[in-house]
Design a protein around this motif. Structure first.
Motif, PDB file in Angstrom:
ATOM      1  N   MET A 109      -8.329  24.518 115.251  1.00 30.49           N
ATOM      2  CA  MET A 109      -8.645  23.497 114.262  1.00 30.49           C
ATOM      3  C   MET A 109      -7.511  23.253 113.264  1.00 30.49           C
ATOM      4  O   MET A 109      -7.647  22.425 112.378  1.00 30.49           O
ATOM      5  CB  MET A 109      -9.907  23.901 113.504  1.00 30.49           C
ATOM      6  CG  MET A 109     -11.126  24.042 114.383  1.00 30.49           C
ATOM      7  SD  MET A 109     -12.613  24.454 113.473  1.00 30.49           S
ATOM      8  CE  MET A 109     -12.322  26.169 113.108  1.00 30.49           C
ATOM      9  N   ASN A 110      -6.415  23.959 113.433  1.00 30.64           N
ATOM     10  CA  ASN A 110      -5.319  23.889 112.472  1.00 30.64           C
ATOM     11  C   ASN A 110      -4.175  23.069 113.044  1.00 30.64           C
ATOM     12  O   ASN A 110      -3.553  23.453 114.032  1.00 30.64           O
ATOM     13  CB  ASN A 110      -4.845  25.300 112.139  1.00 30.64           C
ATOM     14  CG  ASN A 110      -3.852  25.327 111.000  1.00 30.64           C
ATOM     15  OD1 ASN A 110      -3.245  24.326 110.649  1.00 30.64           O
ATOM     16  ND2 ASN A 110      -3.685  26.495 110.410  1.00 30.64           N
ATOM     17  N   SER A 111      -3.844  21.951 112.416  1.00 29.39           N
ATOM     18  CA  SER A 111      -2.797  21.068 112.939  1.00 29.39           C
ATOM     19  C   SER A 111      -1.441  21.771 113.000  1.00 29.39           C
ATOM     20  O   SER A 111      -0.614  21.441 113.859  1.00 29.39           O
ATOM     21  CB  SER A 111      -2.690  19.805 112.085  1.00 29.39           C
ATOM     22  OG  SER A 111      -2.303  20.122 110.756  1.00 29.39           O
ATOM     23  N   TYR A 112      -1.210  22.731 112.130  1.00 22.59           N
ATOM     24  CA  TYR A 112       0.094  23.408 112.097  1.00 22.59           C
ATOM     25  C   TYR A 112       0.299  24.320 113.298  1.00 22.59           C
ATOM     26  O   TYR A 112       1.418  24.776 113.553  1.00 22.59           O
ATOM     27  CB  TYR A 112       0.245  24.187 110.794  1.00 22.59           C
ATOM     28  CG  TYR A 112       0.310  23.290 109.586  1.00 22.59           C
ATOM     29  CD1 TYR A 112      -0.798  23.108 108.773  1.00 22.59           C
ATOM     30  CD2 TYR A 112       1.478  22.609 109.276  1.00 22.59           C
ATOM     31  CE1 TYR A 112      -0.752  22.274 107.674  1.00 22.59           C
ATOM     32  CE2 TYR A 112       1.537  21.769 108.170  1.00 22.59           C
ATOM     33  CZ  TYR A 112       0.417  21.605 107.385  1.00 22.59           C
ATOM     34  OH  TYR A 112       0.471  20.773 106.304  1.00 22.59           O
ATOM     35  N   GLU A 113      -0.760  24.588 114.037  1.00 23.62           N
ATOM     36  CA  GLU A 113      -0.632  25.444 115.221  1.00 23.62           C
ATOM     37  C   GLU A 113      -0.162  24.662 116.454  1.00 23.62           C
ATOM     38  O   GLU A 113       0.204  25.266 117.449  1.00 23.62           O
ATOM     39  CB  GLU A 113      -1.980  26.101 115.533  1.00 23.62           C
ATOM     40  CG  GLU A 113      -2.487  27.045 114.439  1.00 23.62           C
ATOM     41  CD  GLU A 113      -1.717  28.348 114.384  1.00 23.62           C
ATOM     42  OE1 GLU A 113      -0.926  28.628 115.306  1.00 23.62           O
ATOM     43  OE2 GLU A 113      -1.907  29.087 113.398  1.00 23.62           O
ATOM     44  N   TYR A 114      -0.166  23.334 116.381  1.00 26.85           N
ATOM     45  CA  TYR A 114       0.161  22.520 117.543  1.00 26.85           C
ATOM     46  C   TYR A 114       1.627  22.074 117.483  1.00 26.85           C
ATOM     47  O   TYR A 114       2.083  21.547 116.467  1.00 26.85           O
ATOM     48  CB  TYR A 114      -0.747  21.293 117.609  1.00 26.85           C
ATOM     49  CG  TYR A 114      -2.181  21.626 117.945  1.00 26.85           C
ATOM     50  CD1 TYR A 114      -3.062  22.049 116.964  1.00 26.85           C
ATOM     51  CD2 TYR A 114      -2.651  21.505 119.251  1.00 26.85           C
ATOM     52  CE1 TYR A 114      -4.380  22.353 117.275  1.00 26.85           C
ATOM     53  CE2 TYR A 114      -3.971  21.799 119.564  1.00 26.85           C
ATOM     54  CZ  TYR A 114      -4.826  22.218 118.563  1.00 26.85           C
ATOM     55  OH  TYR A 114      -6.133  22.516 118.876  1.00 26.85           O
ATOM     56  N   SER A 115       2.319  22.230 118.596  1.00 22.90           N
ATOM     57  CA  SER A 115       3.740  21.872 118.662  1.00 22.90           C
ATOM     58  C   SER A 115       3.974  20.472 119.191  1.00 22.90           C
ATOM     59  O   SER A 115       4.986  19.852 118.864  1.00 22.90           O
ATOM     60  CB  SER A 115       4.480  22.867 119.554  1.00 22.90           C
ATOM     61  OG  SER A 115       4.402  24.181 119.033  1.00 22.90           O
ATOM     62  N   TYR A 116       3.100  19.983 120.027  1.00 25.37           N
ATOM     63  CA  TYR A 116       3.308  18.706 120.696  1.00 25.37           C
ATOM     64  C   TYR A 116       2.275  17.693 120.222  1.00 25.37           C
ATOM     65  O   TYR A 116       1.080  18.001 120.152  1.00 25.37           O
ATOM     66  CB  TYR A 116       3.225  18.876 122.213  1.00 25.37           C
ATOM     67  CG  TYR A 116       4.211  19.879 122.743  1.00 25.37           C
ATOM     68  CD1 TYR A 116       3.807  21.152 123.134  1.00 25.37           C
ATOM     69  CD2 TYR A 116       5.570  19.572 122.820  1.00 25.37           C
ATOM     70  CE1 TYR A 116       4.714  22.082 123.601  1.00 25.37           C
ATOM     71  CE2 TYR A 116       6.486  20.497 123.291  1.00 25.37           C
ATOM     72  CZ  TYR A 116       6.055  21.752 123.674  1.00 25.37           C
ATOM     73  OH  TYR A 116       6.966  22.668 124.131  1.00 25.37           O
ATOM     74  N   TRP A 117       2.762  16.482 119.932  1.00 24.84           N
ATOM     75  CA  TRP A 117       1.913  15.425 119.388  1.00 24.84           C
ATOM     76  C   TRP A 117       2.195  14.103 120.077  1.00 24.84           C
ATOM     77  O   TRP A 117       3.344  13.812 120.427  1.00 24.84           O
ATOM     78  CB  TRP A 117       2.162  15.260 117.886  1.00 24.84           C
ATOM     79  CG  TRP A 117       1.693  16.423 117.084  1.00 24.84           C
ATOM     80  CD1 TRP A 117       2.367  17.584 116.828  1.00 24.84           C
ATOM     81  CD2 TRP A 117       0.419  16.553 116.444  1.00 24.84           C
ATOM     82  NE1 TRP A 117       1.595  18.424 116.073  1.00 24.84           N
ATOM     83  CE2 TRP A 117       0.399  17.814 115.810  1.00 24.84           C
ATOM     84  CE3 TRP A 117      -0.698  15.732 116.335  1.00 24.84           C
ATOM     85  CZ2 TRP A 117      -0.707  18.267 115.085  1.00 24.84           C
ATOM     86  CZ3 TRP A 117      -1.787  16.183 115.613  1.00 24.84           C
ATOM     87  CH2 TRP A 117      -1.784  17.436 114.998  1.00 24.84           C
ATOM     88  N   GLY A 118       1.152  13.293 120.233  1.00 28.49           N
ATOM     89  CA  GLY A 118       1.333  11.934 120.707  1.00 28.49           C
ATOM     90  C   GLY A 118       1.691  11.019 119.549  1.00 28.49           C
ATOM     91  O   GLY A 118       1.799  11.447 118.398  1.00 28.49           O
ATOM     92  N   GLN A 119       1.858   9.735 119.857  1.00 30.11           N
ATOM     93  CA  GLN A 119       2.271   8.766 118.849  1.00 30.11           C
ATOM     94  C   GLN A 119       1.092   8.211 118.054  1.00 30.11           C
ATOM     95  O   GLN A 119       1.285   7.550 117.037  1.00 30.11           O
ATOM     96  CB  GLN A 119       3.033   7.610 119.512  1.00 30.11           C
ATOM     97  CG  GLN A 119       2.162   6.525 120.139  1.00 30.11           C
ATOM     98  CD  GLN A 119       1.428   6.970 121.401  1.00 30.11           C
ATOM     99  OE1 GLN A 119       1.700   8.034 121.967  1.00 30.11           O
ATOM    100  NE2 GLN A 119       0.494   6.144 121.853  1.00 30.11           N
ATOM    101  N   GLY A 120      -0.109   8.460 118.513  1.00 27.89           N
ATOM    102  CA  GLY A 120      -1.298   8.006 117.803  1.00 27.89           C
ATOM    103  C   GLY A 120      -1.838   6.693 118.341  1.00 27.89           C
ATOM    104  O   GLY A 120      -1.097   5.856 118.850  1.00 27.89           O
ATOM    105  N   THR A 121      -3.144   6.515 118.204  1.00 24.89           N
ATOM    106  CA  THR A 121      -3.794   5.261 118.586  1.00 24.89           C
ATOM    107  C   THR A 121      -4.793   4.907 117.491  1.00 24.89           C
ATOM    108  O   THR A 121      -5.524   5.765 116.994  1.00 24.89           O
ATOM    109  CB  THR A 121      -4.476   5.382 119.967  1.00 24.89           C
ATOM    110  OG1 THR A 121      -4.997   4.104 120.352  1.00 24.89           O
ATOM    111  CG2 THR A 121      -5.610   6.387 119.967  1.00 24.89           C
ATOM    112  N   GLN A 122      -4.795   3.628 117.118  1.00 23.02           N
ATOM    113  CA  GLN A 122      -5.615   3.180 115.989  1.00 23.02           C
ATOM    114  C   GLN A 122      -7.046   2.921 116.441  1.00 23.02           C
ATOM    115  O   GLN A 122      -7.287   2.254 117.456  1.00 23.02           O
ATOM    116  CB  GLN A 122      -5.034   1.901 115.395  1.00 23.02           C
ATOM    117  CG  GLN A 122      -5.825   1.333 114.226  1.00 23.02           C
ATOM    118  CD  GLN A 122      -5.700   2.168 112.963  1.00 23.02           C
ATOM    119  OE1 GLN A 122      -4.607   2.569 112.578  1.00 23.02           O
ATOM    120  NE2 GLN A 122      -6.833   2.447 112.315  1.00 23.02           N
ATOM    121  N   VAL A 123      -7.978   3.433 115.659  1.00 22.49           N
ATOM    122  CA  VAL A 123      -9.403   3.159 115.860  1.00 22.49           C
ATOM    123  C   VAL A 123      -9.932   2.531 114.581  1.00 22.49           C
ATOM    124  O   VAL A 123      -9.781   3.096 113.490  1.00 22.49           O
ATOM    125  CB  VAL A 123     -10.183   4.453 116.177  1.00 22.49           C
ATOM    126  CG1 VAL A 123     -11.685   4.190 116.167  1.00 22.49           C
ATOM    127  CG2 VAL A 123      -9.753   5.015 117.520  1.00 22.49           C
TER     128      VAL A 123
END
Length: 127
Positions: A109-123
């Motif tokens: 549940m902690n964003s700082y634990e994740y190394s890889y991210w997508g560019q995002g999609t708007q909802v």
């Protein structure tokens, strides 16, 4: 290196549904071991945890705000989905897919634990 690409965002009326997908590319021979998660962000709120799923799909976790309305699932090691039902205007945000090596418990549940991210999609959810 792992690349993540989200799709499926858009505009929907309150009470409606959307299905987001995130596809991993690159070192996909290892992504099947990764924990994959969804986070969302608004102009006034930094990345908020939404849901996460373990590599084996045996463990899922949801934020209180979406539990019972959203469902996270994965297809093997490269694709994760977020089925969003009973959407409310407060769900409006940019949704990001994230991945990292095996995470457990509160780490998921902690964003700082994740190394890889997508560019995002708007909802966008209209009232």
């Amino acid at each position: 290196q792992v690349q993540l690409v989200e799709s499926g965002g858009g505009l929907v009326q309150a009470g409606g549904s959307l299905r987001l997908s995130c596809t991993a590319s690159g070192r996909t021979e290892i992504t099947w071991t990764y924990t994959m998660g969804w986070f969302r962000q608004t102009p006034v709120k930094w990345r908020e945890f939404v849901a996460a799923i373990s590599w084996s799909a045996g463990s899922t976790v949801y934020s209180d705000s979406v539990a019972g309305r959203f469902t996270i699932s994965r297809d093997g090691g490269t694709t994760v989905h977020l089925q969003m039902d009973s959407l409310i205007p407060e769900d409006t945000a940019v949704y990001y897919c994230a991945a990292d090596t095996v995470l457990t418990g509160s780490e998921m549940m902690n964003s700082y634990e994740y190394s890889y991210w997508g560019q995002g999609t708007q909802v966008n959810v209209s009232a």
